[in-house]
Design a protein around this motif. Structure first.
Motif, PDB file in Angstrom:
ATOM      1  N   THR A   1       0.961  -1.209  -0.038  1.00 17.26           N
ATOM      2  CA  THR A   1      -0.090   0.115   0.075  1.00 17.26           C
ATOM      3  C   THR A   1       0.766   1.247   0.064  1.00 17.26           C
ATOM      4  O   THR A   1       0.596   2.254  -0.661  1.00 17.26           O
ATOM      5  N   SER A   2       2.060   1.216   0.496  1.00 14.36           N
ATOM      6  CA  SER A   2       2.875   2.360   0.705  1.00 14.36           C
ATOM      7  C   SER A   2       3.063   3.067  -0.627  1.00 14.36           C
ATOM      8  O   SER A   2       3.480   4.295  -0.774  1.00 14.36           O
ATOM      9  N   GLN A   3       3.345   2.031  -1.612  1.00 16.81           N
ATOM     10  CA  GLN A   3       3.774   2.506  -2.957  1.00 16.81           C
ATOM     11  C   GLN A   3       2.556   2.875  -4.051  1.00 16.81           C
ATOM     12  O   GLN A   3       2.661   3.059  -5.064  1.00 16.81           O
ATOM     13  N   ASN A   4       1.170   2.495  -3.302  1.00 13.85           N
ATOM     14  CA  ASN A   4       0.131   2.499  -4.192  1.00 13.85           C
ATOM     15  C   ASN A   4      -0.318   3.843  -4.118  1.00 13.85           C
ATOM     16  O   ASN A   4      -1.078   4.216  -2.889  1.00 13.85           O
ATOM     17  N   ALA A   5      -0.357   4.758  -5.094  1.00 14.55           N
ATOM     18  CA  ALA A   5      -0.883   6.187  -4.636  1.00 14.55           C
ATOM     19  C   ALA A   5      -2.304   6.468  -4.509  1.00 14.55           C
ATOM     20  O   ALA A   5      -2.728   7.184  -4.138  1.00 14.55           O
ATOM     21  N   SER A   6      -3.059   5.236  -4.950  1.00 17.02           N
ATOM     22  CA  SER A   6      -4.434   5.213  -4.744  1.00 17.02           C
ATOM     23  C   SER A   6      -5.001   4.724  -3.339  1.00 17.02           C
ATOM     24  O   SER A   6      -6.189   4.798  -2.994  1.00 17.02           O
ATOM     25  N   SER A   7      -3.939   4.374  -2.444  1.00 18.54           N
ATOM     26  CA  SER A   7      -4.157   4.080  -1.176  1.00 18.54           C
ATOM     27  C   SER A   7      -4.012   5.140  -0.274  1.00 18.54           C
ATOM     28  O   SER A   7      -2.755   5.516  -0.300  1.00 18.54           O
ATOM     29  N   PRO A   8      -4.777   5.152   0.705  1.00 20.33           N
ATOM     30  CA  PRO A   8      -4.323   6.190   2.017  1.00 20.33           C
ATOM     31  C   PRO A   8      -3.433   5.662   2.968  1.00 20.33           C
ATOM     32  O   PRO A   8      -2.878   6.401   3.711  1.00 20.33           O
ATOM     33  N   ASN A   9      -3.045   4.439   2.888  1.00 20.65           N
ATOM     34  CA  ASN A   9      -1.981   3.688   3.789  1.00 20.65           C
ATOM     35  C   ASN A   9      -0.636   3.920   3.347  1.00 20.65           C
ATOM     36  O   ASN A   9      -0.392   4.005   2.318  1.00 20.65           O
ATOM     37  N   GLY A  10      -0.034   4.041   4.387  1.00 19.59           N
ATOM     38  CA  GLY A  10       1.668   4.227   4.074  1.00 19.59           C
ATOM     39  C   GLY A  10       1.899   5.488   3.622  1.00 19.59           C
ATOM     40  O   GLY A  10       2.843   6.002   2.795  1.00 19.59           O
ATOM     41  N   LYS A  11       1.137   6.582   4.061  1.00 18.99           N
ATOM     42  CA  LYS A  11       1.220   7.971   3.432  1.00 18.99           C
ATOM     43  C   LYS A  11       1.344   8.799   4.545  1.00 18.99           C
ATOM     44  O   LYS A  11       0.855   8.805   5.734  1.00 18.99           O
ATOM     45  N   ILE A  12       1.671  10.240   4.312  1.00 21.31           N
ATOM     46  CA  ILE A  12       1.243  11.425   4.873  1.00 21.31           C
ATOM     47  C   ILE A  12       0.194  12.217   4.007  1.00 21.31           C
ATOM     48  O   ILE A  12       0.331  12.481   2.683  1.00 21.31           O
ATOM     49  N   LEU A  13      -1.141  12.223   4.639  1.00 20.42           N
ATOM     50  CA  LEU A  13      -2.029  12.863   3.797  1.00 20.42           C
ATOM     51  C   LEU A  13      -2.210  14.329   4.194  1.00 20.42           C
ATOM     52  O   LEU A  13      -1.895  14.975   5.275  1.00 20.42           O
TER      53      LEU A  13
ATOM     54  N   LEU B   1      12.485  14.758   6.465  1.00 18.80           N
ATOM     55  CA  LEU B   1      12.043  16.135   5.777  1.00 18.80           C
ATOM     56  C   LEU B   1      10.924  15.592   4.815  1.00 18.80           C
ATOM     57  O   LEU B   1      11.463  15.351   3.767  1.00 18.80           O
ATOM     58  N   ILE B   2       9.784  16.312   4.952  1.00 18.25           N
ATOM     59  CA  ILE B   2       8.791  15.795   4.021  1.00 18.25           C
ATOM     60  C   ILE B   2       8.437  16.893   3.109  1.00 18.25           C
ATOM     61  O   ILE B   2       8.203  18.028   3.329  1.00 18.25           O
ATOM     62  N   GLU B   3       8.597  16.797   1.808  1.00 15.35           N
ATOM     63  CA  GLU B   3       8.150  17.628   0.892  1.00 15.35           C
ATOM     64  C   GLU B   3       7.050  16.939  -0.063  1.00 15.35           C
ATOM     65  O   GLU B   3       7.060  15.801  -0.403  1.00 15.35           O
ATOM     66  N   PRO B   4       6.285  17.689  -0.689  1.00 17.13           N
ATOM     67  CA  PRO B   4       5.253  17.354  -1.264  1.00 17.13           C
ATOM     68  C   PRO B   4       5.641  16.449  -2.575  1.00 17.13           C
ATOM     69  O   PRO B   4       6.273  16.754  -3.270  1.00 17.13           O
ATOM     70  N   GLY B   5       4.942  15.326  -2.649  1.00 18.47           N
ATOM     71  CA  GLY B   5       5.100  14.428  -3.702  1.00 18.47           C
ATOM     72  C   GLY B   5       6.280  13.635  -3.603  1.00 18.47           C
ATOM     73  O   GLY B   5       6.594  12.698  -4.531  1.00 18.47           O
ATOM     74  N   LYS B   6       7.151  13.691  -2.589  1.00 16.76           N
ATOM     75  CA  LYS B   6       8.344  12.851  -2.656  1.00 16.76           C
ATOM     76  C   LYS B   6       7.910  11.442  -2.116  1.00 16.76           C
ATOM     77  O   LYS B   6       6.947  11.101  -1.438  1.00 16.76           O
ATOM     78  N   ASN B   7       8.926  10.614  -2.523  1.00 16.89           N
ATOM     79  CA  ASN B   7       8.774   9.185  -1.931  1.00 16.89           C
ATOM     80  C   ASN B   7       9.759   8.655  -1.103  1.00 16.89           C
ATOM     81  O   ASN B   7      10.917   8.800  -1.404  1.00 16.89           O
ATOM     82  N   TYR B   8       9.451   8.018   0.077  1.00 17.28           N
ATOM     83  CA  TYR B   8      10.470   7.945   1.076  1.00 17.28           C
ATOM     84  C   TYR B   8      10.895   6.309   1.198  1.00 17.28           C
ATOM     85  O   TYR B   8      11.497   6.099   2.103  1.00 17.28           O
ATOM     86  N   GLY B   9      10.446   5.644   0.200  1.00 18.23           N
ATOM     87  CA  GLY B   9      10.902   4.513  -0.323  1.00 18.23           C
ATOM     88  C   GLY B   9      10.532   3.097   0.348  1.00 18.23           C
ATOM     89  O   GLY B   9      10.761   1.932  -0.114  1.00 18.23           O
ATOM     90  N   TRP B  10       9.693   3.044   1.354  1.00 13.97           N
ATOM     91  CA  TRP B  10       9.178   1.800   1.710  1.00 13.97           C
ATOM     92  C   TRP B  10       8.379   1.166   1.043  1.00 13.97           C
ATOM     93  O   TRP B  10       7.362   2.085   0.264  1.00 13.97           O
ATOM     94  N   PRO B  11       8.603  -0.035   0.767  1.00 13.97           N
ATOM     95  CA  PRO B  11       9.095  -0.936   1.223  1.00 13.97           C
ATOM     96  C   PRO B  11      10.576  -1.378   0.676  1.00 13.97           C
ATOM     97  O   PRO B  11      11.337  -2.152   0.954  1.00 13.97           O
TER      98      PRO B  11
END
Length: 363
Positions: free
Chosen positions: A179-191, A244-254
């Protein structure tokens, strides 16, 4: 807002390690002690000054938010209750969120305040969701966002209003790493949401609530005086993170845990990492040029100086003195409030747990 740099010199202790299993799931012990009156005595038990115990006997405190008048709201994860604690007062139950299904790491989690609205992130029967309500009038809470997958762990749960007036939400992967890499899921995200729960204008993808992705289990959110967003995140077996959170960035998990971009610059590396035995960083607060990260497994409060565009060398406070530390928030008077989390099924329960501590700079 008052800075707290003196805490570093007044309370800093040498960093050590704490042994716990990274794979263990929460098994809440159901402790339901009635919150006790505040204890005004100072001292941390190690000769360090500037620590005041202001409340004891709280059942798994999780969310902590301050109202404009200066009183605090504290969420009890397992009971679903919200307690109000006025300066110099006694914890008082003021609301019980209906529908809380506490299990494992789930339950009543983050709190945020916006004008006279209180916002709560909690685990319900079928999902994690966000509601808002007023403390007067006994009205039913309004669901503003739902459908965040739940599990026994990795439920995320931290919510906070940013300098832009939008509601930021840290979620977890709920044990499903895809889910963390699935842009359609709210999970594994900052909303990033409007106060009404809609996708905020200006998000990286129009109409989507997703602000950043590739997270495992976001636990803390805080902004510095340059309006930059930082977040704490649980690692798996090796490394916990501050990003450091920036819009649209991907933080790699998993794909990545800690540093190490394996995909040609697709992923953003963390600014700080710790071994999981030293941290499990949960709540996050920033005062002046210092970042404060509450550590559960590490049983300490990490301080990290903000230096230019990066972060300096972390130092530990309160190491091993109060057990697991869940949440850190800066109060309206500039003091730092932290909550312990020893009644959550993983800690060693001490007499008076769980408690709220107030840290102040030396005068």
């Amino acid at each position: 807002m008052r800075a707290l740099p003196a805490l570093i010199t007044a309370l800093a202790l040498a960093a050590g390690t704490a042994a716990c299993s990274a794979a263990a799931e929460d098994t809440p012990d159901g402790s339901g002690d009635t919150p006790a009156a505040p204890n005004s005595s100072s001292g941390s038990g190690s000769g360090a000054g500037g620590v005041q115990q202001i409340a004891t006997g709280i059942d798994v405190p999780w969310g902590l938010a301050f109202r404009p008048g200066g009183d605090a709201l504290v969420a009890e994860r397992d009971s679903g209750r919200i307690l109000r604690l006025a300066p110099g007062g006694q914890p008082e139950p003021v609301y019980e969120v209906p529908g809380v299904a506490a299990q494992g790491e789930g339950g009543l989690l983050g709190l945020a305040v916006n004008d006279d609205w209180v916002y709560a992130y909690f685990t319900a029967a079928d999902d994690n969701r966000i509601v808002r309500f007023r403390l007067t009038g006994n009205a039913e809470p309004e669901v503003i966002f739902d459908g965040i997958a739940k599990a026994g762990n990795h439920n995320g749960g931290r919510i906070a209003f940013g300098p832009d007036g939008m509601l930021y939400v840290g979620t977890g992967d709920a044990g499903d790493t895809g889910t963390s890499q699935n842009a359609s899921s709210p999970n594994g995200k900052i909303l990033r949401l409007t106060p009404d729960g809609d996708p905020a204008p200006g998000n990286p993808t129009a109409g989507s609530p997703v602000y950043s992705l590739g997270h495992r289990n976001v636990q803390g959110l805080a902004w510095d005086d340059r309006d930059r967003l930082f977040a704490t995140e649980f690692g798996q077996n090796d490394l916990d993170e501050i990003n450091l959170i920036e819009p649209g960035k991907n933080y790699g998990w998993p794909d990545v845990e800690g540093e190490g971009d394996t995909d040609g610059g697709r992923f953003t590396n963390p600014l700080v990492t710790w071994s999981t035995s030293e941290a499990s960083p949960s709540g996050l607060a920033i005062s002046g040029n210092t970042l404060y990260a509450a550590a559960l497994r590490g049983e300490r409060l990490w301080t990290v100086p903000i230096e230019g565009d990066g972060l300096g060398e972390p130092r530990a406070l309160l190491e091993g003195e109060y057990g697991r530390i869940r949440t850190a928030e800066v109060a309206p008077d500039g003091s730092l409030w932290v909550t312990t989390s020893n009644t959550d099924g993983r800690g060693d329960v001490r007499d008076g747990d769980d408690r709220i501590l107030r840290l102040t700079p030396d005068e």
